[in-house]
Write a protein that holds these residues in place. Structure first.
Motif, short mmCIF file in Angstrom:
data_model
loop_
_atom_site.label_atom_id
_atom_site.label_comp_id
_atom_site.label_asym_id
_atom_site.label_seq_id
_atom_site.Cartn_x
_atom_site.Cartn_y
_atom_site.Cartn_z
N SER A 1 -5.48 8.35 -20.35
CA SER A 1 -5.26 7.36 -21.41
C SER A 1 -4.89 5.99 -20.86
O SER A 1 -4.66 5.05 -21.63
N ALA A 2 -4.86 5.86 -19.53
CA ALA A 2 -4.44 4.62 -18.88
C ALA A 2 -3.09 4.16 -19.41
O ALA A 2 -2.85 2.98 -19.64
N SER A 3 -2.20 5.13 -19.62
CA SER A 3 -0.91 4.86 -20.24
C SER A 3 0.20 4.86 -19.20
O SER A 3 0.42 5.86 -18.52
N LEU A 4 0.91 3.75 -19.09
CA LEU A 4 2.05 3.64 -18.19
C LEU A 4 3.34 3.66 -18.99
O LEU A 4 3.45 3.01 -20.03
N MET A 5 4.32 4.42 -18.51
CA MET A 5 5.66 4.38 -19.09
C MET A 5 6.65 4.41 -17.95
O MET A 5 6.62 5.31 -17.11
N ALA A 6 7.50 3.40 -17.86
CA ALA A 6 8.42 3.31 -16.72
C ALA A 6 9.65 2.51 -17.08
O ALA A 6 9.59 1.59 -17.90
N TYR A 7 10.76 2.88 -16.47
CA TYR A 7 12.03 2.15 -16.60
C TYR A 7 12.47 1.80 -15.18
O TYR A 7 12.92 2.66 -14.43
N PHE A 8 12.33 0.54 -14.82
CA PHE A 8 12.55 0.08 -13.47
C PHE A 8 14.05 -0.10 -13.20
O PHE A 8 14.85 -0.27 -14.12
N PRO A 9 14.44 -0.07 -11.92
CA PRO A 9 15.88 -0.06 -11.60
C PRO A 9 16.58 -1.39 -11.85
O PRO A 9 15.98 -2.46 -11.73
N TYR A 10 17.88 -1.27 -12.17
CA TYR A 10 18.75 -2.44 -12.23
C TYR A 10 19.07 -2.89 -10.80
O TYR A 10 19.07 -2.08 -9.87
N PRO A 11 19.35 -4.19 -10.61
CA PRO A 11 19.84 -4.63 -9.30
C PRO A 11 21.11 -3.89 -8.93
O PRO A 11 21.89 -3.51 -9.80
N LYS A 12 21.34 -3.69 -7.64
CA LYS A 12 22.50 -2.93 -7.20
C LYS A 12 23.81 -3.60 -7.59
O LYS A 12 24.85 -2.95 -7.66
N SER A 13 23.77 -4.90 -7.84
CA SER A 13 24.98 -5.63 -8.22
C SER A 13 25.34 -5.45 -9.70
O SER A 13 26.43 -5.83 -10.12
N GLU A 14 24.43 -4.87 -10.50
CA GLU A 14 24.63 -4.72 -11.94
C GLU A 14 25.04 -3.29 -12.28
O GLU A 14 24.69 -2.34 -11.59
N THR A 15 25.79 -3.15 -13.39
CA THR A 15 26.08 -1.82 -13.93
C THR A 15 24.85 -1.33 -14.69
O THR A 15 24.46 -1.96 -15.67
N PRO A 16 24.22 -0.24 -14.27
CA PRO A 16 22.96 0.17 -14.91
C PRO A 16 23.17 0.84 -16.26
O PRO A 16 24.12 1.60 -16.45
N HIS A 17 22.28 0.52 -17.20
CA HIS A 17 22.25 1.23 -18.48
C HIS A 17 21.26 2.39 -18.43
O HIS A 17 21.21 3.21 -19.33
N TRP A 18 20.42 2.39 -17.38
CA TRP A 18 19.53 3.55 -17.16
C TRP A 18 19.26 3.68 -15.67
O TRP A 18 19.45 2.74 -14.89
N ALA A 19 18.83 4.86 -15.26
CA ALA A 19 18.44 5.12 -13.87
C ALA A 19 17.32 6.15 -13.88
O ALA A 19 17.37 7.13 -14.64
#
Length: 204
Positions: A121-139
């Motif tokens: 389906s040529a479908s991309l789904m991704a959640y890219f990383p937060y910078p190491k200096s930030e508190t991540p809301h996802w990983a």
């Protein structure tokens, strides 16, 4: 579904009864990933099931003349098979990824497992990383890979995508932006000065 950035939304907690929902606000988290105005790394919205998202429509109701930062960043994901290194492409198509989302300041989380790229389906789904200096809301972690290796995979992938096709939209009052969620990734720069009020409509 429509919601205003900077206003509350309602999200069910994992494992709780559907009727019990937690109110997420900018005040509640300091910078909620959806309603806040801080950094939001590149990602695609929704999932491939009930919350599959085709288009995002963003409209700026208000913006101060002196607003700085807060840009919406967009990079194309079309023809991804032809631009990614072979080893990264193989991981995207053969290994599941699990993204763990932080829902609130009390430590409630939800997890989503998915195949990042589906060639059929040529479908991309991704959640890219937060910078190491930030508190991540996802990983995000790929199956069979460590957290550090998964970060490297996504960072390299993001670099390739943003080098090929990239734009940054600075918001002014009455601006309208339509994003194809199936053919691009998007991000938000932190709003560093002034204010802006953007309404988002999701088309499924």
């Amino acid at each position: 579904m429509a919601n205003a950035l900077g206003r509350p939304i309602w999200v069910p907690h994992q494992g709780q009864d559907e009727a019990r929902r937690a109110q997420l606000t900018h005040l509640g988290l300091g910078d909620d990933p959806i309603t806040g105005k801080g950094l939001l790394p590149f990602h695609t919205d929704g999932d491939r099931g009930e919350y599959k998202t085709r288009y995002l429509i963003l409209y700026c109701l208000e913006a101060s003349e002196d607003n700085q930062g807060g840009e919406t960043l967009i990079a194309s994901t079309e023809n991804i098979a032809g631009i990614l290194p072979a080893d990264i492409y193989q991981i995207l198509t053969q290994h599941d990824a699990t993204t763990r989302f932080r829902l609130d300041a009390e430590g409630h989380f939800k997890s989503l497992t998915y195949r990042v790229y589906v060639p059929e389906s040529a479908s991309l789904m991704a959640y890219f990383p937060y910078p190491k200096s930030e508190t991540p809301h996802w990983a995000t972690i790929f199956s069979g890979f460590s957290a550090a290796s998964s970060r490297d995979i996504l960072t390299n992938m993001e670099e390739v995508l943003t080098k090929r096709s990239f734009c940054a939209h600075h918001w002014r009052k009455h601006d309208l932006l339509i994003i194809d969620n199936e053919k691009s990734i998007h991000a938000r720069q932190p709003l560093t000065h002034g204010y802006r009020h953007v309404v988002r409509v999701i088309c499924r």
